[in-house]
Design a protein around this motif. Structure first.
Motif, mmCIF file in Angstrom:
data_model
loop_
_atom_site.group_PDB
_atom_site.id
_atom_site.type_symbol
_atom_site.label_atom_id
_atom_site.label_comp_id
_atom_site.label_asym_id
_atom_site.label_seq_id
_atom_site.Cartn_x
_atom_site.Cartn_y
_atom_site.Cartn_z
ATOM 1 N N GLY A 299 0.768 -1.306 -0.135
ATOM 2 C CA GLY A 299 0.054 -0.023 -0.041
ATOM 3 C C GLY A 299 0.900 1.159 -0.081
ATOM 4 N N CYS A 300 0.275 2.421 -0.077
ATOM 5 C CA CYS A 300 0.911 3.735 0.028
ATOM 6 C C CYS A 300 1.667 3.781 1.399
ATOM 7 C CB CYS A 300 -0.039 4.705 -0.189
ATOM 8 S SG CYS A 300 -0.994 4.758 -1.724
ATOM 9 N N GLY A 301 3.029 4.528 1.128
ATOM 10 C CA GLY A 301 3.656 4.661 2.280
ATOM 11 C C GLY A 301 3.613 6.094 2.805
ATOM 12 N N GLY A 302 4.903 6.428 3.349
ATOM 13 C CA GLY A 302 4.972 7.879 4.006
ATOM 14 C C GLY A 302 5.086 8.850 2.770
ATOM 15 N N SER A 303 4.960 9.999 3.029
ATOM 16 C CA SER A 303 5.512 11.045 2.108
ATOM 17 C C SER A 303 6.118 12.209 2.519
ATOM 18 C CB SER A 303 4.046 11.787 1.741
ATOM 19 O OG SER A 303 3.479 12.341 3.032
ATOM 20 N N SER A 304 6.905 12.919 1.883
ATOM 21 C CA SER A 304 7.813 13.879 2.224
ATOM 22 C C SER A 304 7.028 15.194 2.009
ATOM 23 C CB SER A 304 9.142 13.887 1.311
ATOM 24 O OG SER A 304 8.801 14.694 0.215
ATOM 25 N N LEU B 245 15.475 7.128 -6.275
ATOM 26 C CA LEU B 245 16.153 7.809 -5.345
ATOM 27 C C LEU B 245 17.075 8.481 -6.076
ATOM 28 C CD1 LEU B 245 16.343 8.079 -1.984
ATOM 29 C CD2 LEU B 245 18.155 6.339 -2.498
ATOM 30 N N ALA B 246 17.792 8.326 -6.961
ATOM 31 C CA ALA B 246 18.815 9.054 -7.561
ATOM 32 C C ALA B 246 18.077 10.175 -8.167
ATOM 33 C CB ALA B 246 19.294 8.147 -8.847
ATOM 34 N N VAL B 247 16.775 10.445 -8.580
ATOM 35 C CA VAL B 247 16.142 11.574 -9.226
ATOM 36 C C VAL B 247 15.716 12.426 -8.094
ATOM 37 C CG1 VAL B 247 15.660 10.464 -11.290
ATOM 38 C CG2 VAL B 247 14.129 10.638 -9.539
ATOM 39 N N VAL B 248 15.855 12.180 -6.826
ATOM 40 C CA VAL B 248 15.488 13.382 -5.913
ATOM 41 C C VAL B 248 16.362 14.529 -5.809
ATOM 42 C CG1 VAL B 248 15.168 13.745 -3.501
ATOM 43 C CG2 VAL B 248 14.522 11.519 -4.491
ATOM 44 N N GLN B 249 15.856 15.724 -6.086
ATOM 45 C CA GLN B 249 16.635 16.901 -6.163
ATOM 46 C C GLN B 249 16.487 17.683 -4.752
ATOM 47 O OE1 GLN B 249 18.526 17.862 -9.089
ATOM 48 N NE2 GLN B 249 17.821 15.647 -9.131
ATOM 49 N N PRO B 250 17.376 18.787 -4.307
ATOM 50 C CA PRO B 250 17.231 19.379 -3.085
ATOM 51 C C PRO B 250 15.881 19.971 -3.112
ATOM 52 C CG PRO B 250 19.168 19.805 -4.324
ATOM 53 C CD PRO B 250 18.648 18.999 -5.576
ATOM 54 N N ASP B 251 15.515 20.551 -4.192
ATOM 55 C CA ASP B 251 14.146 21.175 -4.010
ATOM 56 C C ASP B 251 12.987 20.470 -3.535
ATOM 57 O OD1 ASP B 251 14.903 23.731 -4.726
ATOM 58 O OD2 ASP B 251 14.086 23.858 -6.640
ATOM 59 N N ASP B 252 13.175 19.279 -3.838
ATOM 60 C CA ASP B 252 11.969 18.274 -3.576
ATOM 61 C C ASP B 252 11.736 18.061 -1.914
ATOM 62 O OD1 ASP B 252 11.560 17.694 -6.376
ATOM 63 O OD2 ASP B 252 12.992 16.109 -6.249
ATOM 64 N N LEU B 253 13.041 18.133 -1.472
ATOM 65 C CA LEU B 253 13.164 18.050 0.096
ATOM 66 C C LEU B 253 13.123 19.507 0.600
ATOM 67 C CD1 LEU B 253 16.144 15.394 -0.019
ATOM 68 C CD2 LEU B 253 13.549 14.847 0.110
ATOM 69 N N ASP B 254 12.810 20.487 -0.078
ATOM 70 C CA ASP B 254 13.147 21.943 0.419
ATOM 71 C C ASP B 254 14.379 22.211 1.167
ATOM 72 O OD1 ASP B 254 10.745 23.090 -0.343
ATOM 73 O OD2 ASP B 254 9.645 22.561 1.505
ATOM 74 N N MET B 255 15.434 21.715 0.454
ATOM 75 C CA MET B 255 16.602 21.834 0.919
ATOM 76 C C MET B 255 17.594 22.495 0.182
ATOM 77 S SD MET B 255 17.360 18.347 3.169
ATOM 78 C CE MET B 255 16.343 17.960 4.588
#
Ligand SMILES: C[S@@+](CC[C@H](N)C(=O)[O-])C[C@H]1O[C@@H](n2cnc3c(N)ncnc32)[C@H](O)[C@@H]1O
Length: 697
Positions: A74-79, A543-553
């Motif tokens: 099922g769906c998991g956590g979200s950032s 995971l590889a495509v996660v960008q700083p913006d996505d994490l507000d960082m």
């Protein structure tokens, strides 16, 4: 779709986030990326010495197939920015059904019917070869009726009547062993036919010697029953042929009579095996140290037995039936020019280069550290690189890993198992080679008796060839290590690398840490199958495509903070439309690059393979290389089509998400929702009263 079968990228490209265009360009253009993409060996390297492809297979079988119908969890956590979305999952499901693979048909594997060309007749009588123009008399194998009409096709160089012709002009005897020579024109083919006869006679003699040796050393090979024991169910064939490919597959084991399901086909006592221990017995512990790999140790012993001990070797009858390097034809032993020409663009070219380099380096090292110290033990004329390559060809194509029930804690043993190593490969076979131990272990009194056994996985008809599976091997692996490839390899895959994508991405080190924790190969080398993407590969990409913006960082954010934020992402499934699109676009870029690397198109390869007469005129290595290339291109084409379908459907995600949200809100208003029972209601009713009405109660 372009005429050459490639899928148009316009539109997709236009929608790419700018960063991703850049990232992709960077990934594709950087020399290291090229190196990685061209050398997908980081994972495979594990497999080379010793556990070579076993590790790869173990790794690949661990991969949770990211079945195109979507992961089951099922769906998991979200950032903060990347929302998990069930809708996205549904979109993917919609977009990628198995039968949607853009015209690529998954061909079911057919049972390989093998035409047995010749078998060893026990005991070996005199062969009466009168004249090439006359009938040649071969003795009948036990059970064959000599009076039965036999095949009498011995075609000349031209004019073969059916698809089962052989270009070497040999007949395929399915019913018996008698071959009738073609009416060769005087002076034509005569010398060749003589050579052929001599070769066959030699092989038959070798088989007879091997069978005698096996019998004397406790292997049950008897053609007649004994007290309480039926005759051995198998016989050695000097030449077998794979019907789908119409390729000769060397010696093989064949059912001498009908064989029952689960009947033991062969049992070989442990003392006949070649292992690191037997090598140590030959060379001593000073030469075969604990650090030496089992493969290297057995390779040295093989050279010793064949080129030094020769007929004095205990294993001489076994060594005599081992094929030469060229007969095996494993691509790691091809010369570089052949690799460059026949495998241009294929990852197999670099894999073969890599393996060659490893073996060369190992040989040089042994030469410098051991052979030079013990010149009497390792005579220079025998212990040459060429022979080392032969020994490795033998090992890669026939060594097995065994464990024995009397010591399950011990590491698996690499071994050559005479007789059992005559069994050819069929990926559909369920028969396995097992180590068995009989008798109790009483310290100082008795040791369990070890042996190696192969059991029939099904009822086998008389004269049928016996197969085992060498494991889930791609055509590239089969060609690199075993010297053959299959036309319908249901297990085929392309090994490729997405590693550079991670190297070039922000927070690369933290991402690697997370991948390690998830047991996803951080090197990014994955198998690409024709009908699915692996879960591990998708996790890696997400995971590889996660960008700083996505994490507000920021890119220079604190590592621990980044780690915590990344940990919250549930990368086992699509984490959001944008990120999934990025992951797929990157994957598309890499797969497209794989396709572009080949100098020939899939259509060109297909045309060559389809023209059977021309195809069979090609040299064996070329035929094998073509099958590998064509299989890889099919996988690549299917993968590109699947990616495009998924990408096209991602656009509907938002719509589906909204629909889902609406349904959820409606549901919450219902009696079930208030009871916190959540399932997709089959009713429109929002309370019991409405439900009664709806059910007309
Ligand atoms: C373990 S040995 C089997 C015995 C071997 N046929 C021989 O002549 O000694 C593996 C080798 O058999 C051949 N072989 C096995 N299965 C095959 C197949 N399905 N098609 C073609 N060749 C095959 C390949 O040459 C491979 O390197």
């Amino acid at each position: 779709m372009n005429p050459d079968g490639r899928v148009c990228e316009e539109g997709l490209q236009a929608k790419q986030p700018r960063h991703f265009k850049d990232l992709r360009r960077k990934t594709m253009a950087s020399p290291s990326s090229k190196r990685m993409l061209g050398n997908p060996w980081r994972l495979d390297r594990l497999c080379v010495a010793g556990a070579l492809f076993m590790s790869l297979n173990a790794a690949t079988s661990r991969l949770t197939a990211w079945s195109l119908s979507g992961p089951s969890e099922g769906c998991g956590g979200s950032s903060s920015r990347l929302r998990t979305s069930r809708g996205l999952q549904s979109a993917i499901t919609l977009g990628a059904k198995l039968d949607d693979l853009d015209g690529v048909v998954l061909v079911p594997m057919e049972e390989d019917d093998v035409a047995i060309e010749d078998m060893k007749p026990p005991p070996l009588p005199e062969l009466k070869v009168k004249d090439e123009d006359e009938k040649r008399e071969y003795p009948a194998l036990d059970g064959f009726s000599p009076s039965k009409p036999r095949i009498d096709r011995m075609p000349g160089a031209e004019g073969l009547e059916d698809g089962r012709r052989s270009l070497t002009g040999e007949a395929i005897a399915t019913e018996g062993l008698e071959l009738v020579a073609a009416k060769a024109k005087p002076g034509r083919n005569k010398r060749w036919l003589k050579g052929r006869g001599t070769m066959k006679r030699k092989k038959l003699e070798e088989n007879a010697q091997l069978e005698k040796w096996l019998g004397e050393n406790g292997v049950w090979v008897s053609e007649s029953a004994d007290w309480g024991r039926p005759s051995s169910g198998v016989s050695m064939a000097v030449e077998t042929r794979e019907q789908t490919e119409n390729e000769v597959s060397g010696r093989g084991l064949v059912a001498r009579r009908d064989v029952e399901c689960y009947e033991d086909l062969a049992q070989v006592p442990y003392n006949l095996l070649l292992t690191k221990d037997t090598s140590r017995n030959v060379f001593g512990v000073d030469c075969i140290g604990t650090n030496m790999s089992e493969y290297a140790a057995i390779a040295l012993q093989l050279i010793y037995e064949k080129f030094v001990a020769k007929e004095d070797s205990f294993w001489a009858p076994y060594i005599a039936v081992l094929p030469s390097t060229d007969e095996i034809g494993a691509s790691f032993a091809w010369d570089r020019q052949e690799l460059d020409t026949l495998l241009a663009g294929s990852p197999l070219r670099n894999m073969s280069y890599y393996l060659q380099d490893q073996i060369k380096a190992e040989f040089t090292n042994i030469q410098e550290t051991i052979m030079s110290k013990f010149p009497d033990t390792f005579p220079e004329d025998a212990f040459v690189y060429e022979n080392y390559v032969w020994a490795y060809s033998v090992l890669f194509s026939r060594a097995v890993r065994l464990d024995f029930p009397d010591d399950l804690d011990a590491e698996d043993i690499v071994a050559l198992v005479p007789y059992i190593d005559l069994i050819n490969h069929n990926p559909n076979s369920e028969s396995r080679i097992r180590g068995v131990s009989e008798g109790a272990s009483i310290p100082g009194v008795s040791e369990p008796e070890r042996s190696v056994v192969v059991r029939a996985d099904r009822y086998i008809n008389k004269y049928e060839q016996i197969y085992i599976s060498y494991g889930r091997k791609s055509n590239a692996q089969l060609l690199m290590l075993y010297g053959f490839s299959m036309e319908r390899n249901t297990q085929d895959f392309v090994t490729f690398s997405t590693g550079q994508l991670l190297e070039d991405s922000p927070f690369a080190e933290v991402k690697k840490r997370i991948l390690e924790e998830l047991e996803v190969p951080k090197e990014g080398v994955f198998p690409l199958y024709r009908d699915r993407f692996t879960g591990e590969m998708m996790m890696f990409l997400r995971l590889a495509v996660v960008q700083p913006d996505d994490l507000d960082m920021d890119e220079d954010a604190d590592e621990q903070q980044v780690y915590r934020a990344l940990k919250q992402l549930d990368i086992k499934q699509a984490t959001g439309e944008v990120s999934e699109r990025r992951a797929l676009i990157c994957l598309r870029g890499i797969v497209q690059d794989l396709q572009d690397a080949y100098p020939t198109t899939i259509q060109e390869d297909e045309a060559l393979i389809r023209d059977r007469q021309m195809f069979e005129l090609l040299p064996r290595n070329q035929r094998n290389a073509l099958r590998v290339r064509y299989g890889e291109k099919l996988i690549i084409r299917a993968s590109l089509a699947t990616i495009d379908r998924i990408l096209n459907n991602l656009g509907r995600l938002k719509q589906m998400e909204e629909q889902e949200d609406k349904q959820r809100r409606e549901m919450e208003k219902s009696a079930f929702g208030r009871l916190s029972v959540s399932f997709d209601s089959p009713f429109k009713a929002r309370n019991l009263e409405e439900l009664m009405k709806e059910l007309d109660i």
